[in-house]
Design a protein around this motif. Structure first.
Motif, PDB file in Angstrom:
ATOM      1  N   GLY A 290       5.752  -1.515  -0.473  1.00 34.32           N
ATOM      2  CA  GLY A 290       5.953  -2.593   0.496  1.00 34.32           C
ATOM      3  C   GLY A 290       5.811  -3.962  -0.153  1.00 34.32           C
ATOM      4  O   GLY A 290       5.263  -4.105  -1.244  1.00 34.32           O
ATOM      5  N   VAL A 291       6.307  -4.970   0.533  1.00 39.43           N
ATOM      6  CA  VAL A 291       6.233  -6.350   0.011  1.00 39.43           C
ATOM      7  C   VAL A 291       5.543  -7.278   1.004  1.00 39.43           C
ATOM      8  O   VAL A 291       5.221  -8.412   0.663  1.00 39.43           O
ATOM      9  N   THR A 292       5.309  -6.797   2.220  1.00 40.95           N
ATOM     10  CA  THR A 292       4.708  -7.643   3.253  1.00 40.95           C
ATOM     11  C   THR A 292       3.273  -7.218   3.510  1.00 40.95           C
ATOM     12  O   THR A 292       3.025  -6.069   3.896  1.00 40.95           O
ATOM     13  N   PRO A 293       2.296  -8.115   3.308  1.00 47.18           N
ATOM     14  CA  PRO A 293       0.897  -7.786   3.610  1.00 47.18           C
ATOM     15  C   PRO A 293       0.715  -7.543   5.107  1.00 47.18           C
ATOM     16  O   PRO A 293       1.364  -8.178   5.938  1.00 47.18           O
ATOM     17  N   ILE A 294      -0.165  -6.620   5.435  1.00 50.26           N
ATOM     18  CA  ILE A 294      -0.446  -6.271   6.829  1.00 50.26           C
ATOM     19  C   ILE A 294      -1.911  -6.583   7.111  1.00 50.26           C
ATOM     20  O   ILE A 294      -2.810  -6.055   6.458  1.00 50.26           O
ATOM     21  N   LYS A 295      -2.162  -7.447   8.079  1.00 51.83           N
ATOM     22  CA  LYS A 295      -3.520  -7.837   8.426  1.00 51.83           C
ATOM     23  C   LYS A 295      -4.253  -6.660   9.076  1.00 51.83           C
ATOM     24  O   LYS A 295      -3.700  -5.953   9.927  1.00 51.83           O
ATOM     25  N   VAL A 296      -5.511  -6.457   8.691  1.00 46.63           N
ATOM     26  CA  VAL A 296      -6.328  -5.397   9.277  1.00 46.63           C
ATOM     27  C   VAL A 296      -7.728  -5.935   9.577  1.00 46.63           C
ATOM     28  O   VAL A 296      -8.250  -6.778   8.852  1.00 46.63           O
ATOM     29  N   ASP A 297      -8.282  -5.445  10.659  1.00 45.14           N
ATOM     30  CA  ASP A 297      -9.650  -5.799  11.055  1.00 45.14           C
ATOM     31  C   ASP A 297     -10.462  -4.512  11.083  1.00 45.14           C
ATOM     32  O   ASP A 297     -10.420  -3.759  12.056  1.00 45.14           O
ATOM     33  N   VAL A 298     -11.186  -4.262   9.998  1.00 48.80           N
ATOM     34  CA  VAL A 298     -11.872  -2.979   9.826  1.00 48.80           C
ATOM     35  C   VAL A 298     -13.327  -3.212   9.443  1.00 48.80           C
ATOM     36  O   VAL A 298     -13.628  -4.039   8.579  1.00 48.80           O
ATOM     37  N   ARG A 299     -14.217  -2.478  10.092  1.00 49.85           N
ATOM     38  CA  ARG A 299     -15.626  -2.469   9.683  1.00 49.85           C
ATOM     39  C   ARG A 299     -15.804  -1.314   8.700  1.00 49.85           C
ATOM     40  O   ARG A 299     -15.479  -0.168   9.008  1.00 49.85           O
ATOM     41  N   LEU A 300     -16.319  -1.589   7.521  1.00 55.00           N
ATOM     42  CA  LEU A 300     -16.392  -0.592   6.457  1.00 55.00           C
ATOM     43  C   LEU A 300     -17.799  -0.024   6.332  1.00 55.00           C
ATOM     44  O   LEU A 300     -18.783  -0.758   6.277  1.00 55.00           O
ATOM     45  N   ILE A 301     -17.862   1.315   6.287  1.00 56.81           N
ATOM     46  CA  ILE A 301     -19.093   2.026   5.955  1.00 56.81           C
ATOM     47  C   ILE A 301     -18.782   2.918   4.765  1.00 56.81           C
ATOM     48  O   ILE A 301     -17.790   3.641   4.770  1.00 56.81           O
ATOM     49  N   CYS A 302     -19.604   2.850   3.736  1.00 57.98           N
ATOM     50  CA  CYS A 302     -19.427   3.700   2.556  1.00 57.98           C
ATOM     51  C   CYS A 302     -20.642   4.612   2.409  1.00 57.98           C
ATOM     52  O   CYS A 302     -21.747   4.261   2.842  1.00 57.98           O
ATOM     53  N   SER A 303     -20.430   5.768   1.825  1.00 59.31           N
ATOM     54  CA  SER A 303     -21.551   6.671   1.576  1.00 59.31           C
ATOM     55  C   SER A 303     -21.387   7.304   0.206  1.00 59.31           C
ATOM     56  O   SER A 303     -20.272   7.446  -0.301  1.00 59.31           O
ATOM     57  N   THR A 304     -22.505   7.676  -0.383  1.00 59.98           N
ATOM     58  CA  THR A 304     -22.473   8.297  -1.707  1.00 59.98           C
ATOM     59  C   THR A 304     -23.753   9.080  -1.949  1.00 59.98           C
ATOM     60  O   THR A 304     -24.809   8.760  -1.391  1.00 59.98           O
ATOM     61  N   ASN A 305     -23.635  10.134  -2.759  1.00 62.76           N
ATOM     62  CA  ASN A 305     -24.826  10.865  -3.208  1.00 62.76           C
ATOM     63  C   ASN A 305     -25.123  10.550  -4.674  1.00 62.76           C
ATOM     64  O   ASN A 305     -25.964  11.192  -5.293  1.00 62.76           O
TER      65      ASN A 305
END
Length: 475
Positions: A290-305
């Protein structure tokens, strides 16, 4: 006059050549009429002729205005533009009253020239439209009611109740979640495999203002590295070999307005970490191809061991991404550090498996709970859940007692991290033998003496079962 006769002959021949299939298909429409470029009737289906009380043969070749004075089809043909959804009123000779219906008028164009026109009604009566509107309105009202009910249930059920435990460590984590759940800040969940990081992530989402939007989860370790980018950010059609024709949205777009959980973030390849950092900073994604950026509204949660700081030192994780996702860190303790929570967890899992299996396991005896609190649980809460599942299967209508815990004793005997007096070991061996005898006898009773079936339930080979029967003198 000869021209008109010739024209009428051609139209009649045209109608006569209609196959029964075509005629039946056109008669399936409510009202259907075709005119030529001179606005003369070329065809009218049976429902329309019945409303007008005319015969098809009598109207073929006649100007449409002479048959239907109120028609607007000539004006539509003159404009060259379709007229969709127009209301039309006619006298219905079948019922003896005026009827109104929705009419679509369309000019027939070929090589830029209007060669005819067609009119078709989509509803026989306006009343049908009102009925349809009423149905849609009713569905909207029901949907609003469902949304209100869901919101009320959400408020009545505290998502933190699904985090089982009353230990100080768990209470502290619950308090932190309650404070920051609605903040929108990035959260990093750390802890060993099996501690239940996804349960804590669920609570964070459900307590936030995003709870009615999508909660999207993706395990970075479970997806091949060359596919992970397209899963996260999506792709356009034809972006690569095998890409879907219409493309595919990624997890970030799917989670727009909601929450995205990136499980096992430590497994993400370095090049993809750079792209993720940019998405978090710019709050927009760009699909592959793609060439057009798409706006996103996301709350991010990450997890790791994994230990991300060690990965940074090893050059396997970006420090700037670590600081970006680690606004708030929740370190989930292993089960061995909160053994006091085992009774509550056991009760929760017993109720869960009773619901799932329609069984009636009564609970867990104190002797078994004490035994469980001697074990270090390397698989954490997930291992405990599987142990309870097995015990519920063995005790579908009774309380889980020590006689069912032979396999758990095997775990204990192989757990060299326990610290207990040496004298306790011999008593445990005696207890183990007694429990093994009781469990074998109980299983044989359940299977009506079928040793092969009993061996399968016990999870041992049939020859092993025969040796134990001989060893303990069980008939």
């Amino acid at each position: 006059m000869n021209f008109l006769l010739h024209f009428e002959w051609k139209l009649r021949r045209f109608i006569m050549n209609f196959t029964p299939l075509w005629t039946a298909a056109l008669n399936a429409f409510s009202n259907f009429i075709i005119v030529d470029e001179h606005c003369r009737i070329a065809y009218m289906n049976k429902p329309y002729t019945e409303i007008l009380n005319v015969q098809l043969e009598d109207v073929i070749g006649k100007p449409i205005k002479s048959v239907i004075p109120t028609t607007k089809l000539p004006e539509v043909m003159a404009s060259g533009k379709a007229h969709i959804g127009a209301l039309m009123t006619l006298y219905d000779h079948k019922t003896g009253k005026d009827i109104s219906f929705v009419c679509n008028r369309i000019p027939l164009i070929e090589d830029g020239e209007v060669i005819g026109g067609v009119a078709i009604s989509t509803f026989n009566e306006v009343g049908e439209i009102y009925n349809l509107y009423s149905e849609v309105e009713k569905m909207q009202q029901q949907n609003e009611l469902y949304q209100q009910t869901i919101e009320q249930l959400r408020k009545q059920t505290n998502p933190l109740d699904y985090i089982i435990g009353t230990s100080q460590a768990i209470q502290q984590i619950k308090s932190t979640i309650a404070i920051f759940a609605n903040s929108g800040l990035s959260i990093l969940l750390t802890g060993e495999t099996g501690v239940g990081k996804e349960v804590f992530a669920n609570a964070l989402h459900q307590l936030s203002s995003r709870s009615t939007s999508n909660f999207v989860k993706i395990n970075c370790a479970a997806i091949p590295k060359d596919l992970l980018e397209s899963e996260l950010f999506g792709y356009e059609g034809g972006a690569f070999t095998g890409a879907k024709k219409g493309g595919k949205i990624g997890k970030f777009e799917l989670a727009d307005g909601g929450t995205l959980l990136l499980d096992e973030i430590g497994e993400m390849p370095l090049p993809l970490q750079s792209k993720l950092l940019r998405v978090l900073q710019e709050k927009e994604v760009e699909r592959i191809g793609g060439v057009t950026p798409i706006k996103v509204d996301v709350r991010l949660i990450c997890s790791t061991n994994q230990n991300l700081t060690q990965l940074i030192q090893d050059g396997r994780f970006r420090a700037d991404l670590y600081y970006r996702i680690n606004t708030i860190e929740l370190a989930i303790p292993p089960l061995r550090d909160r053994l006091d929570d085992i009774p509550d967890l056991c009760n929760f899992f017993v109720q869960k498996f009773n619901r799932e299996n329609s069984s009636y396991t009564q609970g867990v005896e104190q002797e078994v709970l004490a035994l469980m609190q001697q074990y270090t649980w390397p698989g954490n809460v997930r291992e405990l859940e599987h142990v309870i599942e097995r015990l519920c299967f063995l005790n579908p209508h009774s309380t889980i007692g020590i006689a069912s815990c032979d396999f758990l004793m095997n775990k204990l005997s192989g757990d060299h991290t326990l610290s207990r007096p040496a004298a306790a070991f011999s008593s445990l061996q005696e207890q183990r033998s007694s429990a093994e005898i009781d469990l074998i006898r109980q299983t044989l009773r359940q299977t009506d003496g079928n040793k092969a079936k009993a061996a399968r339930i016990l999870g041992i080979d049939r020859t092993v079962l025969y040796r134990k029967l001989k060893k303990y003198h069980i008939d």
